[in-house]
Design an enzyme around this catalytic site. Sequence first.
Site, mmCIF file in Angstrom:
data_model
loop_
_atom_site.group_PDB
_atom_site.id
_atom_site.type_symbol
_atom_site.label_atom_id
_atom_site.label_comp_id
_atom_site.label_asym_id
_atom_site.label_seq_id
_atom_site.Cartn_x
_atom_site.Cartn_y
_atom_site.Cartn_z
ATOM 1 N N LYS A 69 0.648 -1.270 0.651
ATOM 2 C CA LYS A 69 0.230 0.015 -0.261
ATOM 3 C C LYS A 69 0.858 1.098 -0.035
ATOM 4 C CE LYS A 69 -4.254 0.131 3.110
ATOM 5 N NZ LYS A 69 -5.155 0.216 2.108
ATOM 6 N N ARG A 139 -3.132 2.790 8.901
ATOM 7 C CA ARG A 139 -3.287 1.150 7.980
ATOM 8 C C ARG A 139 -2.131 0.494 8.105
ATOM 9 N NH1 ARG A 139 -6.580 4.631 5.148
ATOM 10 N NH2 ARG A 139 -8.442 4.156 4.296
ATOM 11 N N GLY A 148 -7.680 -7.986 5.302
ATOM 12 C CA GLY A 148 -8.641 -7.838 5.981
ATOM 13 C C GLY A 148 -8.301 -8.769 6.920
ATOM 14 N N MET A 150 -5.019 -7.626 8.418
ATOM 15 C CA MET A 150 -4.439 -6.563 9.208
ATOM 16 C C MET A 150 -5.893 -5.435 10.206
ATOM 17 S SD MET A 150 -1.313 -7.738 9.274
ATOM 18 C CE MET A 150 -0.221 -6.078 9.929
ATOM 19 N N ARG A 383 -4.906 -0.825 -7.740
ATOM 20 C CA ARG A 383 -4.806 -1.414 -8.711
ATOM 21 C C ARG A 383 -4.937 -2.593 -9.711
ATOM 22 N NH1 ARG A 383 -7.748 -4.292 -2.903
ATOM 23 N NH2 ARG A 383 -9.526 -4.203 -4.034
ATOM 24 N N HIS A 501 -10.236 -43.278 -11.267
ATOM 25 C CA HIS A 501 -10.415 -44.061 -12.749
ATOM 26 C C HIS A 501 -11.663 -42.663 -13.724
ATOM 27 C CE1 HIS A 501 -13.240 -46.279 -16.008
ATOM 28 N NE2 HIS A 501 -11.753 -46.064 -15.869
ATOM 29 N N SER A 819 8.719 -42.346 -21.735
ATOM 30 C CA SER A 819 7.285 -41.807 -21.673
ATOM 31 C C SER A 819 7.767 -41.868 -19.907
ATOM 32 C CB SER A 819 6.556 -41.582 -22.051
ATOM 33 O OG SER A 819 5.332 -40.851 -21.510
ATOM 34 N N CYS A 886 3.442 -38.619 -19.551
ATOM 35 C CA CYS A 886 2.333 -38.841 -20.049
ATOM 36 C C CYS A 886 1.052 -39.157 -19.025
ATOM 37 C CB CYS A 886 2.444 -39.932 -21.037
ATOM 38 S SG CYS A 886 2.593 -41.921 -19.741
ATOM 39 N N TYR A 906 8.961 -33.177 -25.084
ATOM 40 C CA TYR A 906 7.046 -33.077 -24.531
ATOM 41 C C TYR A 906 6.533 -33.373 -23.597
ATOM 42 C CZ TYR A 906 6.225 -38.106 -25.466
ATOM 43 O OH TYR A 906 6.299 -39.424 -25.278
#
Lengths: 937, 937
Positions: A69, A139, A148, A150, A383, A501, A819, A886, A906
């Site tokens: 902030k 703050r 929320g 602090m 922000r 499954h 793989s 895979c 891959y």
Amino acid sequence: MSKKSAPKKTSATKTPAKKTATQKTTVKKGTAAAGIKKSKLSTPNPPYFYFGGGKADGHAGMKDVLGGKGAGLAEMSKVGVPVPPGFTITTEVCTLFYENGMKIPDDIDNELSKAMGHIEKITGKKFGDPANPLLVSVRSGAKFSMPGMMDTVLNLGLNKETLEGFAKLSGDERFACDSYRRFVQMFGNVVLGIDKETFEEVIEAKKQARKIKHDSSLQVEDLNDIIKKYKHIIKKKTGEDFPDDPYQQLRMSRDAVFRSWNNPRAISYRKLNNIPGNLGTAVNVQAMVFGNMGNNSGTGVGFTRNPATGEKEFYGEYLLNAQGEDVVAGIRTPQPIKDLKNDMPVVFDQLRKITSQLEKHYRDVQDFEFTVENGKLYMLQTRTGKRTVQAALKIAVDMVKEKLITKEEALMRIEPSALDQLLHPRLDPAAKYEVIAKGLPASPGAASGVVYFTSEEAVEAATAGKGKKVILVRQETNPDDIEGMHASVGILTSRGGMTSHAAVVARGMGKCCVAGCEAARVRVDKKQLQIGKLIIKEGEVITLNGSTGEVIIGDVATIEPELSGEFAALMEWADEIRHLRVRTNADTPHDAIQARKYGAEGIGLCRTEHMFFSEERLPIVQEMILADSPEERMNALDKLLPFQKEDFKGIFEAMDGLPVTIRTLDPPLHEFLPEKGEIEKRIKELDKADEEYDEKLNRLKKTLLRIEELKEVNPMLGHRGCRLGVVYPEITEMQARAIIEAACEVNKAGKKAIPEIMIPLVGHVNELRNQREVVERIVNETKAKYNARKLTYSIGTMIEIPRAALTANEIATEAEFFSFGTNDLTQMSMGFSRDDAGKFLRYYVDKGILPKDPFISLDQEGVGQLVQMGTDRGRATKPDLKVGICGEHGGDPDSIAFCHKVGLNYVSCSPFRVPIARLAAAQATIMEKQKTSERDK
Amino acid sequence: MSKKSAPKKTSATKTPAKKTATQKTTVKKGTAAAGIKKSKLSTPNPPYFYFGGGKADGHAGMKDVLGGKGAGLAEMSKVGVPVPPGFTITTEVCTLFYENGMKIPDDIDNELSKAMGHIEKITGKKFGDPANPLLVSVRSGAKFSMPGMMDTVLNLGLNKETLEGFAKLSGDERFACDSYRRFVQMFGNVVLGIDKETFEEVIEAKKQARKIKHDSSLQVEDLNDIIKKYKHIIKKKTGEDFPDDPYQQLRMSRDAVFRSWNNPRAISYRKLNNIPGNLGTAVNVQAMVFGNMGNNSGTGVGFTRNPATGEKEFYGEYLLNAQGEDVVAGIRTPQPIKDLKNDMPVVFDQLRKITSQLEKHYRDVQDFEFTVENGKLYMLQTRTGKRTVQAALKIAVDMVKEKLITKEEALMRIEPSALDQLLHPRLDPAAKYEVIAKGLPASPGAASGVVYFTSEEAVEAATAGKGKKVILVRQETNPDDIEGMHASVGILTSRGGMTSHAAVVARGMGKCCVAGCEAARVRVDKKQLQIGKLIIKEGEVITLNGSTGEVIIGDVATIEPELSGEFAALMEWADEIRHLRVRTNADTPHDAIQARKYGAEGIGLCRTEHMFFSEERLPIVQEMILADSPEERMNALDKLLPFQKEDFKGIFEAMDGLPVTIRTLDPPLHEFLPEKGEIEKRIKELDKADEEYDEKLNRLKKTLLRIEELKEVNPMLGHRGCRLGVVYPEITEMQARAIIEAACEVNKAGKKAIPEIMIPLVGHVNELRNQREVVERIVNETKAKYNARKLTYSIGTMIEIPRAALTANEIATEAEFFSFGTNDLTQMSMGFSRDDAGKFLRYYVDKGILPKDPFISLDQEGVGQLVQMGTDRGRATKPDLKVGICGEHGGDPDSIAFCHKVGLNYVSCSPFRVPIARLAAAQATIMEKQKTSERDK
């Protein structure tokens, strides 16, 4: 033996040495002590950083010191955006506060009035001045946003004297009194630690006494009375009077904010979000501005672009003569922000200009808050704006076109998993519905349908004459249910985890699935689903949201997915950048075509067993299993061959020119046999009058016997994978023949098939050598038969047993590719059965024992070592070894980043995750570049 | 993709590069080509090595070049032992033979007559001389003994001319003719490759024609006729005449021996015995001597000590006027060797002297063969004598006392696993019996008893009034069967492998067990055991030999074990030398005492769950499992506490002063609940008239529900181990309390308890941290309660999940010790369920896919990597980490040698394997020393 005779300290005070050794894990699991880092002020920052009046000491890059902030306010002020002036007390002061016995060092404390002088100078008001009082907010603001978590104190500076001046200045005595009332209450709660309830009770009592409903009906005398009572409570609880001195108020509030860094809410938030406990918070002291000083004042919120659609339009709402909380309370309806042009044309233009400037400055959509006090615009906050994935996509692509950001930045702006929302139907956000239970979000999308409890009934209800939309509800699914799942629009199971499954197959099919919904009691016998006291019978309608895991009673409208031009553009950029190839797991031509449409560059896993379950084939498969001799078995296999060949031809045609990795038979044979109870039932139903009675009875009895013989205590670790092919080479032979014959025939027809034959569950090089010999023999026979000398093919293996990774150097001697089957590798490396571990895994993740479900995101620290080891050792033997993954992890962005890092060639994932994988792979490349360039600096 | 368009060569001709990469494995699995190593004759040995006449060119150390037999003959000759003279053609010539296209190089071949001249000179006979013919034998002899695998030709040098001279010389025409007949037959078979049968048929026909039974009844004319027919066959089959030229005979025989190195029998023997294919064989050519030249001749065999008992006595038998094969044929009964003193006193003394000299020379018991030809003694062979383990033990210890060998040598002379025979009853070797089936030798020993098919019936039959000796027969056992197993003398199962529940528990109990006897069909319903067509009913007697896996019908006498003083001496020497500590796996005071007697130095694994199954406790355990809340659960646990405490006290007392590692609850909870069918039966049996009907019904229904809830697809990878303690910390609390209270009370009573609390199945450091916190809290509470500040204890973990080994550096931060649970580690690392893998594992071992059953001997190449990694990484974090192993491998000698190499602190095994482990550990130290000193040379 332990030498610790003294009791060990509790986790919060564990010795630092220990903590260091396991720093990363410690933070994750959240036992991190909330200690504050040792100060290292060798070149100390000043304790106070001013901002306001178009200037600031700090800037956006100083979040470490100023908190998020404070850094944001400094940056806004610096670039000329009007913000209420103030100053930030740094996080370093917070550290000193804790080191100094929860007290600010005197020299710093002594400068407080000088700091306030800065605000007084800019506002022209004076702190504690009864005539023209300056009010401030106090703050917290840490490096990472902790919304929320602090504490905050507003309207600080009010006391009996300043209240009068403030009332005059605002022209509203009631407003001033209420501001004071709120201040006393917040201060009592946040600074003095008195329960909110205690104060609320006072208001409640007053409202009852006055017989009114809303706080807003309380009059000045009521408020004064309440304030008196508040002060009485404070005196009683703390033994001290409520402080009238504004500086005492300020000092106490400042210290309370520093203390709040270690309140339980904050500690627990940090645990959950992996935020180190030693950062500390900054304190922001800022002049109050009020939007409720008449019709020349107001307040509002907005976005620089539409956060739902991404359209470039000024978006938001505002209220005249109002405070921020009036917008939240919903008593008055806010106006669309474009109306501000009429109400306050100058302010509107100024706001548009400022927010455009902020968007350009931050190079992203801004979510801003503003207040107009007596015609003067103040920006309270800006922000990065949260947005839907649709909007994110449009904004990212638009901003590249606007030359605001680069393609790489655009790619980094989209959360890969969020793309899922674009590819599946989703619930209409406007629809109202009742969630009756929650399971795991096992396969994304949403669907409504009538419930059926067996695969057969689901198929029957879904097909031809009936054509119903069906939701298949099962305790858990097994390969027998494939056709039922195929016929359904969604699947609900009461057991099993994210890689059960049901979940795996549903994701492959792109159907929505809620799995492991423990609240659901599925009673196939009664054809009903019970959730709590609610009973849902066969044929009744439910809706599943597979993206959230929600189970909903009744029908809910859904929105079909539609892929935009922005989607295509982004994917193209991803493809330009990424190094990792993306393949798909597909078992049918339909899935293969789908996946290719989504950009798959080959098939990484084609499971041949899924082809064994269709109605016409299963009896032949069972014949093979019941065979008493290799000859009988080969007989049955000969009948299967043409089916498998046709399947492969369809897939090769769909993937024309791209590699197709086909795995030989993997599951244990008992999966292809019916349940024992089913056979016993059939035996009872046999008609003795039937001519074939004896024959049928014998066959059924033999089946029973075989079921018994094939029964396994731990089928996962049993007779499956290549162990089948080693013991029954004729199965591998048939499959190799079907694959190569299909490839030859497809090639003859002018397309290009590139088969890669993959042997599953290899743990020892000898297994692969054995199967390789079988496959090569068949390949050579078949190539000769088709005169197909040019056919390109390769043989490789899954690495899914820990031993395979450990001995990858040996295994690579017999493989052209690896793989990683990370599902099974995770099961075995961590000792978790994915069918069973659901319950305690959820507990583990909830309690922070494990950071994540390892079946969703690869356990990089543990299982990842084996992936790394397998890759490195395999390539040590064979440098050009092709290595992929895979398992289900092939579609998980974090795991994909890991695969990139390890250097795989891959990833392969279900068709619907292909776009996610493409994006995640691109992000992995970009992040690596960033790291390299950071290192080079 | 494969670039190999040409068909791959078969395994026998694989490319050398490939073979090198997997040399070790290749040899093991037996696809090694039978190629011969390239010659590297930079400093070539001569091709011929002479021996005889008290001299020799070679010596015992030249097995590489001369083969075992050649080196032995050289050594004997060198030390003055009379051997028939001869020469050895080296293995290097064999290599040249193969390199030179299966032909001896001419220069070497040309020296053959010179070599024969050496024999002629010593014997005074001449090769091919009709008057005084020299006959020789031609034998193969490789580096490693390959009994019966290679070919031999005897009586070489006979032809029509020399036969007459030989007949005259021997004074026995029939003998001479028969020698010729044998020579022609052997030559025809071995050298010319004609079937033995072809020759045998000729003899058979002749005997039938002459109506006689024995070969010995054949007369000279018969033999001549047979020889004629033989030669006819040879001419017909080879197209060549039988060679009359002795040198041609010799050359052809020599080449045949070289060729025999690669005959299928030899190749297959090498495969089975891991003998490299490139060593080659030597050829030994030696003068024939004959023991059947009258009563001044004879032949015999013997041992320098009694090979059955080890007693130091001259042991053996002989026949006068006989050949070696006459002893074998069994037509005449040989005489005990002491009678030779009367028959041939000079020869007897000479023989005693020579054999004593040989024993001293070789420093081990000799098994010798001799022949006396016309009063002259010839030693034909001497080799290390095979002996029983009892004898081995006595001989080794005696020889140390005689200062013939060192203690270390004595220790190396005993095969550790053989000690098992000393510790268990065994079948009386004199008994005759019928083996009806064979299973796995799962737990050694032998026992006869009546069969029972349920644990309850076994207990009933075994106890009190009945007191029968029971054999428990089950398909497979589970923890429910513990009491039944305890009550039985032996266990037979039809399923499960060497580490199935039955096998592990039986070994722990020291009971004999035959497991996985697949031929056995166990029908509990019919109370019968069926093997083939044989049906054995409840109450009938069988006998098990757990050391061989044999199942025997009826009663067989057994011999009880008795431990000798030699055993104690050897064990003491082992203890002096070994570095590895040896602990035991024991769950009861009884086992603990037993193990301590066998030398256990602590308990490495005490499984607490075995205490949960006894009759009085199981209902409380079930109460705990059925509990709906932590409170109910704690209630049940409170009731269990005193039982557990008493168990632990008994064990601590038994192990006074030694560490006791206690593992917290490990098995999945469903193991403690009855079978579903059992509950359904009980529900049916409920009496509605019973006052408590509703209550009982509800409880049973709840049990059913819980069984369903706890059912797991892969229980091995399910909710068990520390996962129980993490989710139900109250279980760990109770166990920690029981352990520490027991320790405190035992210590108060003046003994010393050293508890080590071991958390099972840890895969992530957080699990251990979580359980450690629970345990430490309880320990501190309890220590305070007992005011036991000095209690020493430690907390550690099993390493049995691959991930635990991979992340051992992290896990070690929370552990004082590691104990490798190599059973589960093997299951998970290799993906083998030990309950299910039996069938295909046996296939794998038979086919050479795996060298050994990895549940019997640790898979050092794969699983071993994790053991090494876990140890190294654990100690990297904590250098003084104590590391042990408590899987079944802790009792396997090969695995123990591996544990020594890895640097573990101890192994832990079942009580009966403790002596084996002590010896194996000593051998590991000795072998390491030898390696080091070899390296230092």
